[in-house]
Design a protein around this motif. Structure first.
Motif, short mmCIF file in Angstrom:
data_model
loop_
_atom_site.label_atom_id
_atom_site.label_comp_id
_atom_site.label_asym_id
_atom_site.label_seq_id
_atom_site.Cartn_x
_atom_site.Cartn_y
_atom_site.Cartn_z
N GLN A 135 5.50 9.60 6.79
CA GLN A 135 4.06 9.45 6.51
C GLN A 135 3.79 8.36 5.65
O GLN A 135 4.57 8.07 4.75
CB GLN A 135 3.86 10.81 5.34
CG GLN A 135 2.57 11.29 5.25
CD GLN A 135 2.47 12.68 4.62
OE1 GLN A 135 3.38 13.08 3.92
NE2 GLN A 135 1.43 13.21 4.72
N ALA A 136 2.91 7.57 6.07
CA ALA A 136 2.45 6.44 5.42
C ALA A 136 1.13 6.45 4.87
O ALA A 136 0.28 7.05 5.52
CB ALA A 136 2.80 5.14 6.45
N SER A 137 0.95 5.89 3.74
CA SER A 137 -0.54 5.75 3.24
C SER A 137 -0.66 4.55 2.74
O SER A 137 -0.06 3.94 1.78
CB SER A 137 -0.81 6.98 2.22
OG SER A 137 0.06 6.88 1.03
N ALA A 138 -1.64 3.79 2.91
CA ALA A 138 -2.27 2.42 2.54
C ALA A 138 -1.12 1.20 2.40
O ALA A 138 -0.94 0.68 1.60
CB ALA A 138 -2.93 2.34 1.09
N ASP B 253 0.78 9.57 10.16
CA ASP B 253 1.76 10.61 10.00
C ASP B 253 2.32 10.64 11.48
O ASP B 253 1.81 10.46 12.45
CB ASP B 253 1.04 11.98 9.88
CG ASP B 253 0.21 12.13 8.76
OD1 ASP B 253 0.29 11.40 7.82
OD2 ASP B 253 -0.89 12.93 8.65
N ASP C 95 -2.48 3.84 7.13
CA ASP C 95 -1.98 5.22 7.13
C ASP C 95 -1.69 5.78 8.38
O ASP C 95 -2.47 5.78 9.36
CB ASP C 95 -3.18 6.17 6.39
CG ASP C 95 -3.91 5.67 5.29
OD1 ASP C 95 -3.67 5.92 4.41
OD2 ASP C 95 -4.58 4.49 5.61
N GLY D 17 -3.00 -2.01 4.50
CA GLY D 17 -3.39 -0.76 4.35
C GLY D 17 -3.61 0.04 5.58
O GLY D 17 -4.58 0.12 6.35
N ASP E 186 10.53 9.69 -0.72
CA ASP E 186 9.80 8.73 -1.06
C ASP E 186 10.52 7.49 -0.93
O ASP E 186 11.46 7.28 -1.81
CB ASP E 186 9.20 8.90 -2.46
CG ASP E 186 7.76 8.18 -2.61
OD1 ASP E 186 7.11 7.55 -1.42
OD2 ASP E 186 7.41 7.65 -3.99
N GLY F 15 1.38 0.42 -1.32
CA GLY F 15 1.31 1.69 -0.39
C GLY F 15 2.72 2.54 -0.37
O GLY F 15 3.55 2.06 -1.11
N SER F 16 2.59 3.62 0.12
CA SER F 16 3.92 4.69 0.08
C SER F 16 4.11 4.96 1.48
O SER F 16 3.36 4.85 2.18
CB SER F 16 3.51 5.65 -0.95
OG SER F 16 2.72 6.72 -0.40
N GLU G 252 -14.22 2.09 6.58
CA GLU G 252 -12.95 2.92 6.36
C GLU G 252 -12.96 3.83 7.65
O GLU G 252 -13.60 4.03 8.40
CB GLU G 252 -13.08 3.62 5.19
CG GLU G 252 -13.01 2.79 3.80
CD GLU G 252 -11.93 2.00 3.40
OE1 GLU G 252 -10.81 2.62 4.04
OE2 GLU G 252 -11.93 0.93 3.09
N THR H 275 6.71 7.84 3.18
CA THR H 275 7.56 8.91 3.13
C THR H 275 8.44 9.26 4.32
O THR H 275 7.75 9.57 5.23
CB THR H 275 6.79 10.21 2.47
OG1 THR H 275 6.00 9.75 1.18
CG2 THR H 275 7.73 11.31 2.03
#
Lengths: 300, 318
Positions: free
Chosen positions: B7-10, B37, B35, B33, B78, B70-71, B303, B73
């Motif tokens: 899972q990646a966001s930004a 899944d 995102d 950025g 994490d 960004g994060s 966006e 997972t």
């Protein structure tokens, strides 16, 4: 081909690493020739006291500057003649091979070990460490090598051991530069990244992944500098800063005999020839070694 | 729906490049950025032209490079650089160039065993060898290949070896960074079939990076179209190929060669160049080359919006 594919697949025994190495090495005629000459010199060096007909320092006062056996005035008692002090040339040359090999091996081992480790560190270190190491190496390289060796020997005091240390220090930067250059180009490659993805640590990356791929130029350089080390030791001996008389070191022998170059050619020629043949043989061997050790040059 | 494995966001990755002596350092926004899944057992394809950040994304997900922000997972963890070592076994990568990705000094057996030597210290040498031989078999190589060096293999065989190495640690996610673009077309299909077979057998999730849409069409479940470090469209494969909504996706699809000579070909030719990632335009990055762009587009970047078929465009098609 059809017959081959019909047989059930079996696991082939792979030839031993040594046999494989010999197979590729022996394809290069020059290298094999070099190896035999080198082996002959190693044999001479190993069994020098048994092979030499006389003690290399024994002086035969009645036979001063006697020419080689095949020339007028020569005798088979001294096949290659005698030097100005009446010592047997053949015995001195045979004993001299010991010193030359000793110099070559020690200098190359010290310079390669040190140079490769420093080069690897420099290739993997943060930029400022790398810059620092390279500038120091540049300073060493900026001196004429023999001059620097002379200065070092002058500081340490003239002897064969100190000459070897000096030559090893002078040779070091070549290995550092060579290793670092290969490391930098190899590091970029995907196989290094994939080793990192597999979890390899810094030490493993340096010594197991990258170093074996940098060895080919280092081996050639080592073989070449084996001969350069012999030459430099001879040069230092010639200048009176290496092995001290009466040590039968080839360069020292040349130096002692240079005033007789016109009167007694054999006193100068034979040590010179010995140096030439050894250096040539080692260079030929070095070439073959590179070809045999590089898997990219092998055929399946 | 099961929990996503990645899972990646930004997710963003910037590089600082030093200019000349007098110019100030510039920032290259390779990835700005993204995102997504990724579900277990599924394939997510990332497409886009050269320099759009596909490979950077692959390197970030494989934990070769740290994201600037960004994060990320993976498998519920994490990811921070301190977790990299423990997560290595979950994500592995297959590189584009099979000629550079295998250590030329190691035999195939050693190459395959290396991940085990590093990560499974308690495994005996005999077990490791057995596992490596089993893997050689699994990727369709012959037992005698175990003792050979990489230079004795063709590109397709090398890519099989690279896949085998990536699978040695039983990863759950395989990042495929253009795994077939260096291969012949006939070999490409063999490798793709192998990948499909392995996915079914091992329930792998693939993050498939590619610029070849015809490959993606056969291979992917979901597709993300990237442009200059951003996702511009994201949709299930069928929807994207049937009705691309972003003008860039439409242009990209129109360039794919088709085998049907009867089909009417409307190739959209884009004007201009990809803007420099050092100087990304303020609004939509694609606005300079888009035939639908308005002043609104140049003002602020749109966006991603939508549910199953997401698009980042103020004037979506269809």
């Amino acid at each position: 081909m059809a017959e081959l594919s019909a047989t059930p697949p079996k696991i082939e025994e792979r030839p031993s690493a040594l046999r494989e190495f010999w197979y590729y090495f022996s394809e290069n005629r020059g290298a094999v020739f070099g190896l035999w000459v080198f082996a002959a010199f190693v044999f001479c060096a190993a069994f020098a006291p048994l092979l030499a007909p006389y003690d290399p320092t024994e002086q035969f006062r009645t036979h001063i500057l006697q020419p080689p056996a095949w020339q007028e005035g020569g005798s088979w008692a001294f096949p290659l003649g005698t030097d100005p002090l009446g010592r047997d040339m053949l015995s001195r040359l045979i004993m001299g091979s010991r010193y030359s090999f000793f110099v070559g091996i020690v200098v190359v081992c010290v310079a390669v070990t040190g140079g490769v480790i420093v080069g690897l560190l420099s290739g993997f270190a943060p930029k400022w460490v790398d810059t620092l190491i390279m500038r120091v190496m540049d300073i060493i390289l900026s001196f004429p090598s023999l001059l620097l060796a002379l200065v070092l020997v002058a500081i340490l005091g003239p002897s064969l051991t100190n000459a070897m240390i000096a030559i090893a220090i002078v040779f070091q930067p070549h290995y550092v530069r060579l290793t670092r250059a290969s490391v930098l180009s190899e590091r970029q490659k995907d196989y290094v990244t994939s080793a990192r993805v597999a979890g390899a640590g810094k030490a493993r990356l340096m010594f197991k992944t990258v170093l074996p791929n940098c060895l080919a130029p280092i081996i050639v350089q080592a073989a070449l500098s084996f001969s350069t080390a012999i030459l430099d030791a001879a040069a230092l001996g010639f200048l009176g800063m290496g092995a001290q008389p009466p040590t039968p070191e080839w360069g020292t022998m040349l130096a002692e005999a240079r005033e007789f170059i016109l009167r007694a050619w054999w006193v100068v020629t034979f040590p010179g020839l010995a140096i030439l043949v050894t250096v040539l043989a080692i260079n030929l061997m070095g070439d073959g070694l590179r070809d045999a050790l590089d898997p990219k040059l092998k055929r399946s | 729906m099961t929990a996503p494995i990645v899972q990646a966001s930004a997710l963003a990755r910037f590089y600082t490049v030093k200019g000349g002596l007098l110019s100030k350092p510039a920032t290259v926004k390779a990835l700005s950025g993204v995102d997504f899944d990724l579900q277990p057992g599924k394939t997510l394809a990332i497409v886009g032209e050269s320099g759009c950040g596909k490979s950077t994304l692959a390197r970030v997900v494989t934990m070769i490079e740290e994201p600037t922000s960004g994060s990320l997972t993976i498998d519920g963890v994490d990811i921070t650089p301190s977790k990299w070592a423990q997560m290595r076994e979950t994500v592995q990568i297959v590189f584009q160039d099979p000629y550079g990705s295998l250590n030329p000094r190691q035999r195939i057996g050693q190459i395959l065993q290396e991940p085990l030597i590093i990560n499974r210290r308690d495994m005996s040498a005999a077990d490791r060898e057995a596992r490596a031989r089993e893997m050689i078999n699994l990727v369709g190589l012959r037992p005698e290949h175990y003792d050979r060096y990489p230079h004795m293999f063709s590109g397709g065989q090398r890519q099989r070896i690279a896949i085998a190495r990536a699978l040695m640690l039983n990863p759950k996610v395989l990042v495929l960074d253009e795994p077939v673009s260096a291969l012949d077309v006939s070999i490409q299909s063999q490798i793709l079939n192998l990948l499909v077979e392995l996915q079914e057998r091992l329930n792998l999730a693939y993050l498939f990076i590619s610029h070849d849409l015809s490959v993606v069409k056969h291979f992917a479940d979901d597709v993300i179209v990237m442009y200059l470090g951003r996702a511009v469209e994201r949709a299930p494969k069928e929807l994207l190929f049937a009705t691309p909504r972003h003008p860039y996706s439409k242009a990209l699809l129109s360039t794919t060669p088709r085998a049907d000579p009867e089909a009417r070909k409307e190739r959209i030719k884009l004007e201009g160049e990809l803007p420099s990632p050092m100087n990304i335009p303020k609004g939509c990055a694609f606005a300079q080359r888009c035939w639908l762009a308005t002043d609104e587009c140049r003002a602020a970047p749109p966006e991603l919006s939508g549910t199953t078929h997401q698009v980042a465009c103020l004037h979506p098609l269809g």
